[in-house]
Design an enzyme around this catalytic site. Sequence first.
Site, PDB file in Angstrom:
ATOM      1  CG  HIS A  49      -2.018  -0.997   1.153  1.00 40.78           C
ATOM      2  ND1 HIS A  49      -1.823  -2.328   1.461  1.00 40.78           N
ATOM      3  CD2 HIS A  49      -3.313  -0.877   0.786  1.00 40.78           C
ATOM      4  CE1 HIS A  49      -2.969  -2.978   1.305  1.00 40.78           C
ATOM      5  NE2 HIS A  49      -3.880  -2.122   0.901  1.00 40.78           N
ATOM      6  CG  ASP A  83      -4.492  -5.154  -4.396  1.00 36.08           C
ATOM      7  OD1 ASP A  83      -5.550  -4.595  -4.044  1.00 36.08           O
ATOM      8  OD2 ASP A  83      -3.713  -5.692  -3.586  1.00 36.08           O
TER       9      ASP A  83
END
Length: 436
Positions: free
Chosen positions: A98, A171
């Site tokens: 992330h 993702d």
Amino acid sequence: IFPKPMGLRATGDRRLAYAVGLAVARQSRAVGFNWIHSPVLAINVNPANPEICTRAYSDRVEEVITYAEQTCRGLKEGGLIATGKHFPGRGDSACDAHYELPVITVDRETMLARELLPYRVLIEKGLLPAIMIAHSIYPAFDEEHVATVSKRILTGLLREELGFEGVITTDSMTMGAIANKYGVANACAMALEAGADLVLMKAENRLVEETFTTIRRFVAEGRIGEEELDAKVYRVLNLKYQYGLFHPWSFPSEKPEEVIADEGILTLSRTVARRSVLIARDRRGSLPLKRDQRLLLIEQATKTPNDLYWHPGTLYKYCLSYNRNVAYLETAHVHDEDDRRRIAEALPEFDTVVVTNFYRRDLLCNNETVRWLAQDPARRVIVVTNTPYELSIPVEADTVIVTFATSPRNLEVVAGVLFGQIVPEGEGPVAYRLPD
């Protein structure tokens, strides 16, 4: 609400993983969801993995395969499209995609025998209708590109070598690992060029138009062929067709309130909670606590819906049902200066302290506070945490209860364990062992 996948493995009963998959599918379908980005198929071999952690079933490949298979069977029977992630594997990593770009330096032979084995098995059994690609670099397969935009990995490895014919999705394309390297719009187009069928682009700003414009440019330049675009659309539509999404008469007739109140699901939630909670360490024999002794409960304000069912202070509420002499001190998830001051002021009145030390990948936890509390040999400190790792269990912690969820049912079990009214039934879900 059920524990993380590692909590399902801690039950020691793969049948419960199937039952949970089916229950999640029923609840999801009843409120209109038909596709889920689960399960995580990582083999969490790095105990310091900040992103995967308890989202994996285990650090043992055979356990991941067993419990993921049962979860997928439950999801499939319940009509919910499962997505295995994050291909080719994110278990051997020490950073979070992330925020930064992981480079997984595992050799090809190990990857094939370990990380890729759950995918191979579940693909062969027809239990993976969709697979999500990892925002990571795998030098064993492609030294240059992030897997998300790597044709060698999406088309060569996943499609051709493993024979996957389902839907490939990405993702979130706004995550730091991919966005910082390629730019969001460009990365979306590159992923389609490499072999992805869907891109998860969650932004709601100028990036939407930029993404469409960039994809059109890739098509106009011949980088994405129109026949391949058609094939992508067909794979997505075919998957929806297989799950009956074009046939209104096949939709579940259950109403959300009926499913939420289903006694079978409620019983399953209680059973899985009781079977997953475990005592990781009790060096001084501090458990169980006496039901009339005064003790201080230091509880983090975790991320909750903050309603009557689940709110900050949930563990305190359940502890009060056993002991009315529990004092409550609520803190931020990560202790700030004011939290530490209030804890220090309260400590002299108590020789027994229960402190939650829940790990969240974006906020970490409070290991330093636990070490500080444990400095006084006359004080008994019981740590309640949600991982079996040193991420949230410092070596100084003498007594540790692990609950693989911060949700109400698991916290209810923790309270019972603290006061000896519930015998925890969880077993170690990983081969990794805490230092003595």
